[in-house]
Enzyme design. Sequence first.
Site, PDB file in Angstrom:
ATOM      1  N   SER A  71       0.841  -1.202   0.000  1.00 28.44           N
ATOM      2  CA  SER A  71       0.000   0.000   0.000  1.00 28.44           C
ATOM      3  C   SER A  71       0.872   1.246   0.000  1.00 28.44           C
ATOM      4  O   SER A  71       1.980   1.250   0.554  1.00 28.44           O
ATOM      5  CB  SER A  71      -0.851  -0.018   1.265  1.00 28.44           C
ATOM      6  OG  SER A  71      -1.412   1.242   1.494  1.00 28.44           O
ATOM      7  N   TYR A  85      -1.986  -0.975  10.903  1.00 26.50           N
ATOM      8  CA  TYR A  85      -2.218  -1.514   9.552  1.00 26.50           C
ATOM      9  C   TYR A  85      -1.000  -1.235   8.657  1.00 26.50           C
ATOM     10  O   TYR A  85      -0.466  -2.137   7.999  1.00 26.50           O
ATOM     11  CB  TYR A  85      -3.488  -0.904   8.931  1.00 26.50           C
ATOM     12  CG  TYR A  85      -3.598  -1.184   7.443  1.00 26.50           C
ATOM     13  CD1 TYR A  85      -3.883  -2.475   6.989  1.00 26.50           C
ATOM     14  CD2 TYR A  85      -3.377  -0.177   6.500  1.00 26.50           C
ATOM     15  CE1 TYR A  85      -3.965  -2.748   5.621  1.00 26.50           C
ATOM     16  CE2 TYR A  85      -3.459  -0.448   5.136  1.00 26.50           C
ATOM     17  CZ  TYR A  85      -3.749  -1.730   4.702  1.00 26.50           C
ATOM     18  OH  TYR A  85      -3.807  -1.996   3.355  1.00 26.50           O
ATOM     19  N   LYS A 120       1.959  -3.780   6.685  1.00 25.60           N
ATOM     20  CA  LYS A 120       2.374  -3.783   5.271  1.00 25.60           C
ATOM     21  C   LYS A 120       3.899  -3.611   5.175  1.00 25.60           C
ATOM     22  O   LYS A 120       4.575  -4.261   4.376  1.00 25.60           O
ATOM     23  CB  LYS A 120       1.660  -2.667   4.490  1.00 25.60           C
ATOM     24  CG  LYS A 120       0.179  -2.907   4.316  1.00 25.60           C
ATOM     25  CD  LYS A 120      -0.096  -4.112   3.412  1.00 25.60           C
ATOM     26  CE  LYS A 120      -1.539  -4.524   3.402  1.00 25.60           C
ATOM     27  NZ  LYS A 120      -1.798  -5.815   2.772  1.00 25.60           N
TER      28      LYS A 120
END
Length: 340
Positions: free
Chosen positions: A130, A153, A157
Amino acid sequence: MSLLITGGTGYIGSHTVVELQTLVSEQTPSQDIIIVDDLSNSSTVVLDRVKQITNKTVTFIKADVCDYNAINAIFDQYDIDAVIHFAGHKAVGESNEKPLSYYHNNVSGTVTLLQVMAEHNVKKLVFSSSATVYGDNVSPLNESMPTSATNPYGQTKLMVEHILFDLAKSDSEWSIACLRYFNPIGAHSSGLIGENPNGIPNNLLPYVAQVAVGRLAQLQVFGDDYDTVDGTGVRDYIHVVDLAQGHVKALQNLDKISGCKAINLGTGNGTSVLEIVNTFKEISGQDIPYKIAPRRAGDLATVYANADLANELLGWQATRNLYTMIEDTWRWQSENPQGF
Ligand code: NAD
Ligand code: UDP
């Protein structure tokens, strides 16, 4: 030969399955597709819809990527030669509340998958990363910029990216495309599949779409005092079908990638919140009431990609404009007001 797609009944996964079944079969002999998903954020209705679009069936296995035995059994049973790994949790706010669930699912789940892949000598992977890994770098964002994360989050990643780089360094047989997505929106032009968030949407487009269709009363625009064209936040929105085609290209070009390569999938263009609202209004013909609210914690003013590397390496670039993105979002939302 089979291709394993984790998280394949989700938003981006389902669109990628459709593109794989159409584009790949036109260009190269098609591979059997096996979807593994635990259905924690999707439904099997997606499989019927994909079949309606493509007229082809896929093998579906309900399993959790964190479950070593279940994933191992799939690799024992099928002759898998590559994996696209979409499975994971993706809500930033929820990740602040449940960090362990995010680290377990996104990081441990990926490690489990990689272990099984290595044990079966399957070393081709396309991973969903991302643009969040760029932290607060100034746009346009390119792949050589330093990375950082500001929430659990984003950390998951980033951690998985580090794991993939280390893995590829340790064993030169791995080919890994780490695709850094910007803001996927839109839906398949058939109106049969699209984004179907659980509960109140966190992201702008599903929120606007649900206001337009009458499910939600009013949009809150988070901040109108940024240094942007109209004071509202600017993002690089990319049509989910363009993104899906980026995965097909990545898969087709994995042989050219030695080791692990981070690649942006964005358009290189920025659009503000109010530009989105106004275009949505025009296309849907619906009123979209909104009010200006305070800035959302952690938001940046402007985020957009430098998308050159994907073009150089994969021969891919986004082709669908904002109008098409919103037209397709509206078709999906108005034809499926309650989702699947
Ligand atoms: P999604 O939630 O629609 O799809 C993810 C799928 O994975 C769901 O079907 C869910 O049921 C499944 N899943 C979750 N945990 C699982 C597990 N442990 N085992 C098996 N299946 C599991 O999300 P999406 O928007 O399609 O995103 C796909 C990937 O792309 C995610 O990894 C996400 O973090 C990443 N990503 C998404 C965006 C975005 O804005 N949508 C942006 C950047 C990156
Ligand atoms: N946004 C907004 N209202 C919402 C959701 C989002 O104004 O209800 C804004 C947000 O501040 C950002 C842009 O829309 O400027 C895109 O937000 P989204 O959550 O979709 O993506 P991200 O911020 O993760 O890039």
